[in-house]
Enzyme design. Structure first.
Site, short mmCIF file in Angstrom:
data_model
loop_
_atom_site.label_atom_id
_atom_site.label_comp_id
_atom_site.label_asym_id
_atom_site.label_seq_id
_atom_site.Cartn_x
_atom_site.Cartn_y
_atom_site.Cartn_z
CB SER A 370 -23.32 -39.01 -53.55
OG SER A 370 -23.21 -37.62 -53.73
CG ASP A 654 -20.16 -37.68 -51.68
OD1 ASP A 654 -20.09 -38.83 -52.15
OD2 ASP A 654 -21.05 -36.87 -51.99
#
EC number: 3.1.1.4
Length: 825
Positions: A370, A654
């Site tokens: 991330s 993600d």
């Protein structure tokens, strides 16, 4: 539609990229499976006035790309078919027969009544088995099938496998149109379209204008028992037989001898017959996909170089009297959690502190997810970044973080994005919203879109001068499952990209290119790294079910569903209805239920990439391999026909959507990480990511220390925690740094108390309602940037003693004990 030469040849890699394939090659025989659909009983009514109009489809994806169909029996609850179908199967792969009963409907789409999956390995060669499938555990519905398995005299097939994935022999069929002596066509027929289909091939369907000569290819499994189907059609807007095909024709591929040409006629009404020339031959057996759970040769060479750097750094940091031997050098890995811009800034501070302490050169692996990947991708633009003063990249980040995100959507920026995305589409990529997000990020963080590539980061590893960066993402199902019910780690490094679950990897520059059965079919230009950042940090890729689970379980790590099934269990999909993977309230086949399911599990902003595992098959014993563990909450792992190798594209999101930790990369076999330095960037749950990592590790049989913070630790965490297991030397030592403002409030530096005028600088509002550090804030004032940076820097420097203690512990372990090889991950 094409005319001319359209042969698609397999791409080849340079010799150095073909080394290091520790897969197995084995010759395996074929068998012939005969399936006879006998009858069904007690089928439910289709409506109040009539019985069902049932038919059965028969499919075996590992043997043929074709789906066979029985005749429809009208108005019957007890249909009798007695129809036979045949498949040539490879005995070393997992062959799952799929039988689906449909109710035919003239007006609407045919309804699925029941679906059965059956593992044909239960049938012994020479055995005739009559099987009755119970279609409904609570009802009387049944289907009778007769199954016969026979050995064949076909030449054995050479397979390449890592005992989970299997690459089979590939053939190519060259097709060309011979128009010699047929240069003219009948009036109105010069716009005919020739459609050729080879189901199960890489190309599947190709359409051409037969008024000009053409040449093209199909690539398919050599042992595929299928046929080439052709249709000559008139244009839809013409009057020439526009509503029907003109005499469809088919050619069984088994009738073609390798290396020899065959000429067939194309039937054409009111036109001279054209002739198709067909020639089939074997493709090279070398793979472009590396099938192995071990480290690639490039990473192994890097480790040797990096250990020299780490040994020198440890000698200086720990004041050692003697040089370390290579096998005495401990492996240190950074686990950088996600957290948007907050994570990016904090990670800069943590790295700056390690550099000041002379400990950055002690790190071998640098993993992140991330927002942490923004820091990593920026730093690795400079091949010497860890050897230079980090104030340079930090100043760059400070300048661009201060800009408002709205500026990135000005007309001139949007025009630039559009031009870049248009070029990307022309290169052959599927453009998605995630790609636009990557461009917005690049412009926000750097002021312009650059041409940086992931493979370009190899320059930062040539002398072992920096840690090896590892970026982690998740592959999920696009529309019909929430993340918790299907997720697979995908690791990106400068050397390669691959699945930890399957042991399949490709060179990083080939990610996004098209593959089939382990061979490179169509090479695309390597993506700019901004598009990868759009994957690694795309929090918009969650679906509504993910959000619901996060709200329900987000604050309780004990409810985190990472349990893993016993890998020794038998295949669970032998017979049953459907796949069993959906929640019961989503299982209904009604249009309303499917629409609701699509709404809840759809991912409108995910990224789509060509699947480099496409076409590969699963080994018959894949579920029993120690590196392949199935999730306790995901029946899909036991359903090989629905796993990733069957998908033409990946759905990447993600990794923080599932577990806010990059530790899975550090758990890979061969890395043998001794010390994990874990940086937490969660505002309110300082141990969640680490506890998730512990539960994940234990579920997979990996050694990991207990992470058991007290209630006081949760409410008022300290700056640093050391977790270890003295009774298990194989378990890594973990140093955990929560994002917390403790002694920094009244200390400007370790041991230096703040003056009254400096106390305000120690007030960092991390969790309050007015905190500037919330997840989705993309714009920081310089003052807020610097406070977060200085806090992170201070927390690491203030715990120098604990870090050195951990290094001495793992160094002592390395010196006194031999680490076991082949640790399961």
């Amino acid at each position: 539609m094409w005319s001319g030469d359209r042969r698609v040849g397999m791409e080849s890699l340079s010799p150095e990229r073909l080394h290091g394939h520790p897969y197995q090659e084995e010759a395996s025989v074929f068998c012939r499976l005969t399936v006879k659909i006998l009858e069904a009983r007690s089928l439910p009514r289709a409506d109040l006035l009539s019985q069902a109009d049932p038919y059965v489809t028969v499919q075996l994806p590992t043997a043929s790309g074709m789906k066979f169909k029985t005749q429809t029996v009208t108005n019957s609850s007890h249909p009798v078919w007695n129809e036979t179908f045949s498949f040539l199967i490879q005995s070393q792969v997992k062959n799952i027969l799929e039988l689906t009963i449909y109710d035919e409907d003239v007006i609407t789409k045919d309804d699925i009544c029941f679906k059965v999956s059956y593992d044909v390995s239960e049938i012994l060669p020479g055995q005739l088995l009559q099987k009755t499938f119970s279609l409904n555990p609570q009802g009387p519905e049944e289907l009778d099938v007769e199954l016969l398995m026979e050995r064949t005299w076909d030449p054995p097939e050479n397979l390449i496998t890592n005992n989970v994935l299997v690459a089979r022999e590939l053939s190519h069929l060259d097709v060309s149109l011979d128009r010699a002596g047929n240069t003219a066509m009948a009036a109105g027929q010069d716009k005919l379209e020739l459609e050729l289909m080879l189901k199960g091939s890489y190309e599947d369907t190709q359409t051409f204008f037969p008024d000009t000569a053409f040449t093209f290819s199909f690539h398919y499994m050599r042992g595929q028992d299928t046929e080439l189907n052709g249709y000559l059609r008139g244009p839809r807007n013409s009057g020439w037989n526009s509503d029907t095909s003109v005499t469809p024709f088919n050619v069984p591929l088994m009738s073609l001898a390798a290396g020899k040409e065959m000429t067939i006629d194309i039937p054409a009404m009111k036109a001279p017959e054209g002739k198709l020339q067909l020639k089939t031959d074997c493709c090279p057996k070398e793979l472009s996909v590396r099938l192995s759970y071990g480290l690639c040769p490039e990473e192994q060479a890097f480790l040797s170089r990096r250990k020299k750097v780490v040994a020198a750094a440890l000698k200086q940091a720990l004041q050692l009297d003697e040089d370390l031997n290579e096998d005495e050098v401990p492996v240190v890995g950074i686990n950088a959690e996600g957290g948007g811009m907050r994570a990016m800034i904090s990670l800069y501070g943590h790295l700056l502190a390690l550099q000041k302490l002379g400990l950055l050169d002690c790190v071998t692996y640098f993993s992140g997810i991330s927002g942490s990947t923004w820091t990593m991708a920026h730093l690795y633009r400079d091949p010497e970044w860890s050897q230079r003063d980090l104030e340079g990249p930090i100043s760059h980040a400070r300048e661009h973080v201060a800009k408002t995100l709205l500026k990135e959507f000005l007309p001139e920026h949007l025009a630039s994005y559009r031009q870049t995305l248009k070029l990307r589409e022309e290169q052959g990529y599927t453009v998605t919203v995630a790609d636009l997000w990557g461009l917005v990020l690049e412009s926000k963080l750097h002021g312009q879109v650059t041409d940086q590539k992931l493979s370009g980061q190899r320059a930062a590893l040539e002398r072992g001068q920096n840690p090896l960066p590892l970026y982690l993402s998740l592959n999920v199902k696009e529309n019909h499952l929430e993340t918790l019910h299907f997720k697979e780690w995908v690791e990106f490094s400068p050397y390669e990209v691959g699945f930890l679950k399957y042991g399949g990897f490709v060179p990083s520059e080939l990610f996004g290119s098209e593959f089939f059965m382990g061979r490179l079919m169509k090479r695309l230009p390597e993506s700019q790294i901004c598009f990868l950042e759009g994957i690694w940090s795309n929090l918009f890729s969650v679906n509504l079910m993910d959000i619901w689970y996060d709200i329900t379980y987000g604050k309780d790590s004990n409810n985190f569903p990472v349990d893993v099934r016993n890998s020794e269990k038998e295949f669970s999909g032998s017979a049953g209805t459907s796949s069993g993977v959906e929640a019961p309230w989503l299982e209904s086949g009604t249009a309303l239920a499917q629409a609701l399911k699509g709404f809840l599990t759809g991912r409108p902003f995910h990224q789509r990439s060509a699947n480099f595992l496409h076409g590969l098959q699963l080994h018959r014993d894949y579920c029993n391999q120690r590196h392949f563990s199935t999730w306790a909450d995901c029946n899909l792992d036991d359903t090989p026909n629905q796993l990733t190798p069957q998908d033409p594209q990946l759905c990447l999101i993600d990794a923080g959507c599932f577990m806010n930790s990059s530790c899975p990369s550090l758990f890979r076999p061969g890395r043998q990480v001794d010390l994990i330095i874990s940086f937490n960037y969660n505002q309110s749950l300082p141990f969640k990511g680490l506890q998730q990592s512990e539960k994940y590790s234990r579920a997979r049989g990996l050694p990991f220390p207990r992470v058991e913070p007290s209630p006081e630790d949760h409410s008022q965490p300290q700056e640093c925690y050391l977790f270890s297991d003295p009774t298990c030397p194989e378990a890594p030592v973990v140093l955990h740094f929560p994002l917390v403002n403790d002694s920094f409030r009244d200390h400007s530096a370790p041991g230096v108390r703040r003056s009254p005028d400096e106390l305000k600088a120690g007030q960092v509002n991390l969790t309050g309602a007015a905190s500037p550090y919330f997840m989705y804030n993309m714009t920081y004032k310089n003052e807020d940037f610097d406070r977060l940076l200085q806090l992170s820097d201070y927390n690491v420097q203030n715990n120098q003693g604990t870090i050195l203690q951990a290094l001495r512990t793992v160094l002592k372990r390395r010196a006194s004990e031999t680490r076991p090889l082949g640790v399961k991950t």
